[in-house]
Each structure stands twice: as C-alpha cells, then as structure tokens.
Design an enzyme around this catalytic site. Sequence first.
Site, PDB file in Angstrom:
ATOM      1  NE  ARG A   1       2.331  -9.060   4.769  1.00 36.94           N
ATOM      2  CZ  ARG A   1       1.248  -9.460   4.920  1.00 36.94           C
ATOM      3  NH1 ARG A   1      -0.111 -10.341   5.669  1.00 36.94           N
ATOM      4  NH2 ARG A   1       0.384  -8.327   4.613  1.00 36.94           N
TER       5      ARG A   1
ATOM      6  CB  CYS B   1      -1.079  -0.307   1.304  1.00 35.53           C
ATOM      7  SG  CYS B   1      -0.708  -0.678   2.171  1.00 35.53           S
TER       8      CYS B   1
ATOM      9  CE  LYS C   1      -8.516  -8.972   8.320  1.00 35.18           C
ATOM     10  NZ  LYS C   1      -7.667  -9.981   8.074  1.00 35.18           N
TER      11      LYS C   1
ATOM     12  CD  GLN D   1      -0.314  -8.810   0.090  1.00 28.91           C
ATOM     13  OE1 GLN D   1       0.264  -7.605  -0.267  1.00 28.91           O
ATOM     14  NE2 GLN D   1      -0.823  -9.020   1.211  1.00 28.91           N
TER      15      GLN D   1
ATOM     16  CG  HIS E   1      -3.567  -0.147  -2.751  1.00 33.53           C
ATOM     17  ND1 HIS E   1      -2.972  -0.946  -2.984  1.00 33.53           N
ATOM     18  CD2 HIS E   1      -3.616  -0.607  -1.293  1.00 33.53           C
ATOM     19  CE1 HIS E   1      -2.008  -2.034  -2.487  1.00 33.53           C
ATOM     20  NE2 HIS E   1      -2.347  -1.418  -1.536  1.00 33.53           N
TER      21      HIS E   1
ATOM     22  CG  HIS F   1      -5.169  -1.937   1.971  1.00 32.67           C
ATOM     23  ND1 HIS F   1      -4.212  -1.122   1.686  1.00 32.67           N
ATOM     24  CD2 HIS F   1      -6.573  -0.895   2.139  1.00 32.67           C
ATOM     25  CE1 HIS F   1      -4.088  -0.805   2.393  1.00 32.67           C
ATOM     26  NE2 HIS F   1      -5.232  -0.204   2.935  1.00 32.67           N
TER      27      HIS F   1
ATOM     28  CG  ASP G   1      -2.071  -5.631  -2.372  1.00 33.01           C
ATOM     29  OD1 ASP G   1      -2.960  -5.342  -2.765  1.00 33.01           O
ATOM     30  OD2 ASP G   1      -1.165  -5.241  -1.830  1.00 33.01           O
TER      31      ASP G   1
END
Length: 640
Positions: free
Chosen positions: A362, A333, A463, A380, A384, A509, A382
């Site tokens: 991570r 992000c 979420k 990911q 946004h 997200h 991902d």
Amino acid sequence: MIKVTLKDGSVRQVPAGTTIREVASSISQGLARAAVAAKVNGRVEDLNTALQEDAQLEILTLDSEDGLAVMRHSTSHLLAQAVQNLFPGTILGIGPAIANGFYYDFDSEHTFTPEDLEKLEAEMKRLAKQDYKFERGEMAREQAIEYFQQRGEKYKVELINDLPEDAQISIYTQGNFTDLCAGPHVQSTKMLKAFKLQSVAGAYWRGSEKNKMLQRIYGLAFAKASDLQDYLYKLEEAKRRDHRKLGMELDLFSLHDEAPGFPFYHPKGMVLRNTLEEFWREEHQKRDYVEIRTPIILNRSLWEQSGHWDHYKDNMYFTKIDEQDFAVKPMNCPGGMLMYKTKIRSYRDLPIRCGELGLVHRHELSGALHGLLRVRSFTQDDAHIFMLPSQIIEEIIAIIDLIDYFYKVFGFEYHVELSTRPEDSMGSDEDWETATNALKEALATKGIEYKINPGDGAFYGPKIDFHVKDCLDRTWQCGTIQLDFQMPEKFDLTYIGEDGEKHRPVMIHRVVYGSLERFIALLIEHYAGAFPVWLSPIQVRVLPISDRHNEYAERVKAILKEENIRVELDQRREKINYKIREAQTEKIPFALVVGDKEMEAESVSVRRYGEQKTTIMDLKDFIFLIKTEIDTKSISSKTV
RNA sequence: GCCGAUGUGGCUCAGGGGUAGAGCAGCUCACUCGUAAUGAGCAGGUCGCCGGUUCGAAUCCGGCCAUCGGCUCCA
C-alpha cells in the site's frame, strides 16, 4: 436552603447561591486549597459556580483524572497567554487537555523553535507566579463575535459561528489574556506548577488537510513536580523499548533508505515470524480454516470489478505487463473471490473459512511511515469467510473469540472499536445497516464494550477493530473483522441452496495479527525484546568456561538441538563473565554455563535472562523445564 | 503529502571554511578464566545525495532523499 449531596453520601444544607468553593471550605480548608473544580450532577464546573438548587457534588482535586484535565486545560491557557505576550499578533486556535498534558494551536508568521519553547516556559512560570485568577465571563453571541473579530481571532469567530444558536458563550480571563472557552478552570494561575513544554508540530486547523496548517505546541502537566519527573523517566524507558531500536540491536530486521517502508527481515526476525505463522496455522486448522495463496499482481479489470480502482487507487502501486495495466494487490480479497468462483458451491459447503498469509503493498504517505508499525508492504494474516446469512453472528463471535484467545497468549491488552460507513464507499444504506447491526449484535452478545468510529469503515463494509498499545501508549489497529455484502455482489458469488436455486453468500474479511509486521513491532515493545522462550529466536546459549569444556558443551548443544530447541554455542576464548554479559544483552532466555562440575555430573548451570541466581540441574531436567515452557507458551515475568 | 527537527566509520556521538576524532562493535596477538565488559595492537569514513558560493566546503547557501516528532491517513 438547598440540599447538597456529597460523594460520601452525606448531605449538607446550604443557602441557595452558595458557591462550590464555600461548600468546599465548609468541609475542610485543606480541601478548599486542593480543589481545582467540581462535578455538579456529573458536569464539571468552576469552584466559583453558585449552587441554586439541590445537587450531587463532587469536589475535584488533582488526585482525579477529571481534576487533572481541568488543570491541564488551564495550563494550555497559560501557554497561550505566554505566546501572546512574547509573540504579539499570534492568532489562537484551540488548546485542549490531552493525556499527560495539553496542546495549543497557533497561527503565526513566526516559526516556533525549541529555543522559543524554553523562553515560553520561563514566561509561563513567571505568569503562573502572578497569581492571576481565572475569571469566567459570559457574552451574547453578537458581542462575542465582535469581540474576537476586533482582536483578529478569526478561528475563535469561526468556532462561535459553529456553536448552536442557544449555546451559552463564555470567556475566561487571566491577567491580560482572554480566551473563548467553555471551561471550567482552576482558580488561579498559581495552581499551575509542574509543567513542561515538549515539542512543536504542525497540525491542520480542525484536523482537515484542506485547512491551513497551524503550529501546535505540546506540553506536559502534572499534579506535582515528582509526577512530571516520573513521566519523563517513563518516556526515557519507553525509548529503550522502541521496536526500531531493539529490532536493530537484536538483529531482527532493518530498514534502508533504498526501500523506505519495505522492511528487511534478518535471520532472527525470520525465526520469530515463522514461529508466529506456525502458531497461526495450527490454531486455524483446529478451527476448520483452509489456507490458500493468491498472486501479488493482478490485472486492472479485477480491481475495477472489486471497486478498488474507484475507491482505493491512491494507495495502490501499478505496473504494465505486455501493454496491459496491472496493480500490485493492496488487499487479498479479490484473489479470494476468484478462488471461490472456481466451482459451484453448495449451502452444505458453507461456511468456507479461507485463510491467506498474503503480502500486500500500500502506498502510505511518506510522513506516515514508522518502523514496522506503518510500512508499505506487509503480510496480513487474512481470511475470507463465505457463509449463509444465517451464519453471520455465529461466525463473528467465533472470530472475536479467536482474536481474544491469540491476544491472551501474548499477554496483550486491547480495546475494541466499531467503524461505520465512510463517505467514499459502495453499496446500499440497507446493506450497511444490516451489516453494522450484525457487528453490534455480536459485540453485545459477547458483552464487549466498544467505541464507535463514525465513517471509519472500509469502503465495502463496516468493521470491528482491535487496538493494541505501543510503548508510548499510542494504539495501533491489529485485528479487524469486516462484514461485506458488496464483494459477493460485485463478483456475483453464489451458492446453491436447499431449494436448488442460486443464492448470494455473505462474506467476512478478518485478520487476527493484523499484519505480521505490526504485530511483531508490538511484541518487541511489549516484551522489551525479552521474548518468551517459545518466541525467542535463540532459546539457549551454551557457555563453556574454558577450552577443555568445549567437547561437553558441543554435546549439550547437540542434545538440545535434537529436542528442537534453538541453541547456540559460545566457544570464544573469553571470560565467562564476558559471555554471560553478552547473552544477557542479547536477551537470550537461558544461558547454560558448563565447566568441570557440570561436565562430570552431566548437568548444566542454568541462568535465566534477567535473573542473578543460577541453578545447577541435570541436563534432562533442564530439557523438561524448557520444553514445558515452550509448549505452554509461558510468558516470563522478566521483560526488563 | 503537510509543519518542524535531524543526517559524520556497523552502533552511540564529538568537531566544524584549510583537506576528519572518541567509545563500543570488528580483526590480530597474549591471557584458559565459575555467573554482566582481560589487556595490547590493527583496520575502518569521498561527513545522506546533487548543485552553488569560495583560492579552498564535511562545515555557508539551495534543491532532493531518508529518518525522527506531530497532522492527515491506516493493518
């Protein structure tokens, strides 16, 4: 007299004070024998319970999940009894029923070994035969505390102290064993037959790592021995589907001691992965997403600005470049934020749907790593989404639809959870409430049932999570939709509204696959390695019968390749049986045998994975067949 | 990170205080074969790593690493 309404709607008149067991007997002796407990007005009760007023009554047997749960819970008491017989001085934790069985937590100086489990199981069998009745007793609070204190059961005392003031404190006794317990239980230990102790594992008291770690003994329990056998067989089958095993056998990926939690993709795994990415890009382009790529290492001040430095540090990796602190990104992000800020945005530009297949790292606890399902670096899928407040619901619904569409293509079943504000988080309560309500509203609009996970949200917002099951029925979070009012604030994101003034956009997200790694792991297990043709790393293998068919086989291969079909040729001088066996072992969707007949007729002998029968067809017909399956992403029924 | 178990050739596993063994896979040779394993031969391991005990350790002990099953945590 009171009125008892049975499940079939029939009503029986019985004197007040009649026990449920007596009612069951009056219906049939068989039912009375099979009964383990009963539901009275929806509440599960012992058969010994005396009915005092009109009630809806459902007699529970081991045919129902509720009945099984009662029996499993009773079996956990049997285990506790066996443990205290064989290992006197063991202090009790809790022992609930769980799916397929039960567990009980113990605090003991002694460390339980697999051999102990065998002895305990034998003791349980012995105790079960004694036909001890499960007898319910009730105690006043003070009396109960004193009772358990005297026996050194400190965890039970803690549990009692935490019960509400007005709570009814009940105990259950079978033979020489008494436990604090709300119940209900089966009538007698004799009803406990098909059980097996499974494993021993550490578990923190009350699930908090701040507490002492107890020893948890897991057991299986079923209505009858054959059900237990079936389940054990199912477990064996599940091992065959394990993505860690199949991933190696099918040469998709590997993990090494030199890089714990950092997977290596092999060529075939890359084909699978690239196919998933391709599909992802196509579907996202259709839905007006754009794609970006942001760096993996960004400097400290960015992570301080985003809040990750305060809220996510434990999971991050750090490095120094020219004396300055940098961090390896654990999320995409902040990079997306910087991208948004590269120019002035108008309300006319919104929503901006900005995708990124972003590689994040991570630091997961070493004990948590698990094949591709829990790794330390993953990609990911991902995106946004920057939008006007008025676009929130619409955008969330579109993502729910997108995720549902994707999972249906793969044939995944899933369930949905809503995670709310965690303790370690940022932002105002109002923002959190607004965001949480928006998620709820979207779910309600779609009519989706969901479970609430209190305190499980991201540090910047609540979420919606989409969970998929692995081969052992453990569920893994894949898709997630997170609504965020914090990042736009932290990064001072703005857009120019109709009024010519600056306004704050809202951000979502979201991921669909979740991570490519986890999704691939679940795909492997879901299909047991036998991928649908469109995903299969090798779609066709051509098997010439002898050397003189090589030339034709090569032509077949070339023609298929020309059609963008992933094809291999097995020219080894082996028997056709041998080649077929290998093609099957490698779970290749189509094996094409070519010999004299096929060579002459410009045809191929088609054998599908998992099927015995073969079909001779013209090469062009086969091409049509396979291309149709690829284009429609057809899921083959054979996942053996 | 915590509790417990495990770690022997590419894979599956046997063995176990006196200097490593099988099957499969691999390689070589022969067989040219019609829908799930042709036969013969060859090669391959400092028994996870480091230290200790011992005349001698893969085997016993300790530490570390990794994996597995859980707990905690999470895409």
